[in-house]
Motif scaffolding. Structure first.
Motif, PDB file in Angstrom:
ATOM      1  N   UNK A 189     -43.280  38.035  46.163  1.00  0.00           N
ATOM      2  CA  UNK A 189     -43.940  38.512  47.384  1.00  0.00           C
ATOM      3  C   UNK A 189     -43.412  37.716  48.573  1.00  0.00           C
ATOM      4  N   UNK A 190     -43.096  38.406  49.659  1.00  0.00           N
ATOM      5  CA  UNK A 190     -42.565  37.762  50.857  1.00  0.00           C
ATOM      6  C   UNK A 190     -41.053  37.783  50.942  1.00  0.00           C
ATOM      7  N   UNK A 191     -40.399  38.159  49.853  1.00  0.00           N
ATOM      8  CA  UNK A 191     -38.931  38.196  49.849  1.00  0.00           C
ATOM      9  C   UNK A 191     -38.419  39.389  50.642  1.00  0.00           C
ATOM     10  N   UNK A 192     -37.235  39.238  51.248  1.00  0.00           N
ATOM     11  CA  UNK A 192     -36.569  40.342  51.914  1.00  0.00           C
ATOM     12  C   UNK A 192     -35.882  41.203  50.846  1.00  0.00           C
ATOM     13  N   UNK A 193     -36.144  42.493  50.862  1.00  0.00           N
ATOM     14  CA  UNK A 193     -35.584  43.387  49.861  1.00  0.00           C
ATOM     15  C   UNK A 193     -34.839  44.539  50.532  1.00  0.00           C
ATOM     16  N   UNK A 194     -33.906  45.082  49.786  1.00  0.00           N
ATOM     17  CA  UNK A 194     -33.151  46.242  50.253  1.00  0.00           C
ATOM     18  C   UNK A 194     -33.936  47.501  49.897  1.00  0.00           C
ATOM     19  N   UNK A 195     -34.112  48.363  50.881  1.00  0.00           N
ATOM     20  CA  UNK A 195     -34.872  49.606  50.697  1.00  0.00           C
ATOM     21  C   UNK A 195     -33.930  50.782  50.907  1.00  0.00           C
ATOM     22  N   UNK A 196     -33.913  51.712  49.945  1.00  0.00           N
ATOM     23  CA  UNK A 196     -33.060  52.889  50.057  1.00  0.00           C
ATOM     24  C   UNK A 196     -33.927  54.145  49.991  1.00  0.00           C
ATOM     25  N   UNK A 197     -33.881  54.903  51.087  1.00  0.00           N
ATOM     26  CA  UNK A 197     -34.596  56.177  51.141  1.00  0.00           C
ATOM     27  C   UNK A 197     -33.610  57.296  50.855  1.00  0.00           C
ATOM     28  N   UNK A 198     -33.908  58.111  49.853  1.00  0.00           N
ATOM     29  CA  UNK A 198     -33.004  59.182  49.442  1.00  0.00           C
ATOM     30  C   UNK A 198     -33.672  60.542  49.560  1.00  0.00           C
ATOM     31  N   UNK A 199     -32.887  61.489  50.030  1.00  0.00           N
ATOM     32  CA  UNK A 199     -33.339  62.864  50.128  1.00  0.00           C
ATOM     33  C   UNK A 199     -32.195  63.789  49.759  1.00  0.00           C
ATOM     34  N   UNK A 200     -32.383  65.080  49.898  1.00  0.00           N
ATOM     35  CA  UNK A 200     -31.315  66.037  49.545  1.00  0.00           C
ATOM     36  C   UNK A 200     -30.060  65.813  50.382  1.00  0.00           C
ATOM     37  N   UNK A 201     -29.028  65.276  49.772  1.00  0.00           N
ATOM     38  CA  UNK A 201     -27.748  65.126  50.450  1.00  0.00           C
ATOM     39  C   UNK A 201     -27.607  63.918  51.342  1.00  0.00           C
ATOM     40  N   UNK A 202     -28.552  62.991  51.344  1.00  0.00           N
ATOM     41  CA  UNK A 202     -28.391  61.809  52.194  1.00  0.00           C
ATOM     42  C   UNK A 202     -29.125  60.613  51.582  1.00  0.00           C
ATOM     43  N   UNK A 203     -28.758  59.417  52.067  1.00  0.00           N
ATOM     44  CA  UNK A 203     -29.411  58.178  51.671  1.00  0.00           C
ATOM     45  C   UNK A 203     -29.355  57.212  52.840  1.00  0.00           C
ATOM     46  N   UNK A 204     -30.475  56.579  53.166  1.00  0.00           N
ATOM     47  CA  UNK A 204     -30.557  55.638  54.276  1.00  0.00           C
ATOM     48  C   UNK A 204     -30.998  54.288  53.738  1.00  0.00           C
ATOM     49  N   UNK A 205     -30.256  53.229  54.083  1.00  0.00           N
ATOM     50  CA  UNK A 205     -30.564  51.888  53.597  1.00  0.00           C
ATOM     51  C   UNK A 205     -31.081  51.020  54.740  1.00  0.00           C
ATOM     52  N   UNK A 206     -32.125  50.266  54.461  1.00  0.00           N
ATOM     53  CA  UNK A 206     -32.683  49.347  55.446  1.00  0.00           C
ATOM     54  C   UNK A 206     -33.257  48.143  54.700  1.00  0.00           C
ATOM     55  N   UNK A 207     -33.972  47.269  55.411  1.00  0.00           N
ATOM     56  CA  UNK A 207     -34.540  46.076  54.784  1.00  0.00           C
ATOM     57  C   UNK A 207     -36.022  45.991  55.096  1.00  0.00           C
ATOM     58  N   UNK A 208     -36.737  45.283  54.243  1.00  0.00           N
ATOM     59  CA  UNK A 208     -38.160  45.109  54.459  1.00  0.00           C
ATOM     60  C   UNK A 208     -38.662  43.886  53.711  1.00  0.00           C
ATOM     61  N   UNK A 209     -39.946  43.580  53.900  1.00  0.00           N
ATOM     62  CA  UNK A 209     -40.565  42.430  53.246  1.00  0.00           C
ATOM     63  C   UNK A 209     -41.446  42.902  52.094  1.00  0.00           C
ATOM     64  N   UNK A 210     -41.170  42.402  50.896  1.00  0.00           N
ATOM     65  CA  UNK A 210     -41.979  42.780  49.730  1.00  0.00           C
ATOM     66  C   UNK A 210     -43.374  42.189  49.864  1.00  0.00           C
ATOM     67  N   UNK A 211     -44.388  43.018  49.657  1.00  0.00           N
ATOM     68  CA  UNK A 211     -45.768  42.553  49.736  1.00  0.00           C
ATOM     69  C   UNK A 211     -46.267  42.052  48.385  1.00  0.00           C
ATOM     70  N   UNK A 212     -45.535  42.380  47.326  1.00  0.00           N
ATOM     71  CA  UNK A 212     -45.863  41.915  45.980  1.00  0.00           C
ATOM     72  C   UNK A 212     -44.569  41.583  45.249  1.00  0.00           C
ATOM     73  N   UNK A 213     -44.681  40.836  44.159  1.00  0.00           N
ATOM     74  CA  UNK A 213     -43.514  40.599  43.306  1.00  0.00           C
ATOM     75  C   UNK A 213     -43.112  41.921  42.664  1.00  0.00           C
ATOM     76  N   UNK A 214     -41.837  42.052  42.296  1.00  0.00           N
ATOM     77  CA  UNK A 214     -41.365  43.319  41.737  1.00  0.00           C
ATOM     78  C   UNK A 214     -40.466  43.143  40.531  1.00  0.00           C
TER      79      UNK A 214
END
Length: 244
Positions: A189-214
């Protein structure tokens, strides 16, 4: 080790076998003391039900132990006794089987305690394992155990537990079961993680802060830079995937 049926699939198979047998019931000659015959009838019923379960592909060695009724109980003579599984019961571990008189001067209904053991190969711990410790191939050895001794499913294949972490304190001699292990944590929790949003024909990558361990396969919440909280699934490389 070859793949084996899970606890839940075996229990379902046994219940299907019971349903088939219930369509005919168990017949017996009228006797003065039915209570003396119920243990035998129950054993016969369970043997037939479990034999059908074995024929369906289960590879476990089944053992059945039938208890006894209260010796003070007096039952009227009965020409036909019908076994049945009470609601919520199953042919697994410590359970009970219902028996009711359907052909006799005075109908009755009783329950017999039953213990069903299912012996098969499993992995047994050779030493104590601390909570959160990563399991290695040296931590367990193959042995025959009673799968039905616990409601949690046995982990029969080595590749399903090697590299996993102990979810609690584990003791030498315990058979590995699904509730005893979990995937290792990929971030806290609190770590910076890579976030990938995927939809039909595209993918967007960004960063965020994890609120829990994963851990891989786990659903987690992440706070994005704009303050929005999103939910995604952790992939093997630690990326949090969002399906749009």
């Amino acid at each position: 080790m070859p793949s084996l049926p899970t606890l839940s699939s075996l229990a379902r198979s046994a219940c299907v076998a019971v349903a088939v047998l219930l369509s005919t019931g168990v017949h017996a000659q009228a006797v003065a003391d039915p209570a003396a015959e119920l243990g035998h009838l129950t054993q016969q019923f369970l043997n037939e039900a479990l034999a059908r379960n074995q024929a369906s592909g289960a590879s476990l060695r089944m053992e059945v132990s039938v208890g006894a009724l209260d010796s003070r109980l007096k039952l009227a003579p009965c020409a036909r006794v019908e076994p049945y599984l009470p609601a919520g019961s199953r042919l697994w571990g410590r359970t009970r089987l219902g028996l009711r008189c359907v052909e006799g001067p005075s109908p009755w209904n009783v329950f017999l305690p039953v213990t069903i053991k299912a012996w098969g190969p499993a992995w047994v711990l050779t030493a104590n394992v601390a909570p959160g410790a990563v399991l290695t191939a040296n931590d367990a050895t193959q042995a025959e155990v009673d799968w039905a001794a616990d409601t949690a499913a046995v982990v029969a294949n080595a590749d399903a537990w090697v590299g996993q972490t102990a979810s609690r304190q584990l003791m030498a001699g315990q058979a590995l079961r699904q509730t005893m292990i979990k995937a290792p944590s990929l971030f806290k929790a609190g770590a910076q993680v890579r976030v990938m949003a995927q939809g039909p024909g595209y993918a967007v990558t960004s960063a965020g802060e994890a609120l829990t361990a994963g851990s891989a396969g786990q659903t987690v919440r992440v706070r994005m830079d704009n303050g929005r909280v999103i939910t995604g699934i952790v992939e093997e490389d630690g990326t949090v995937a969002i399906r749009l």
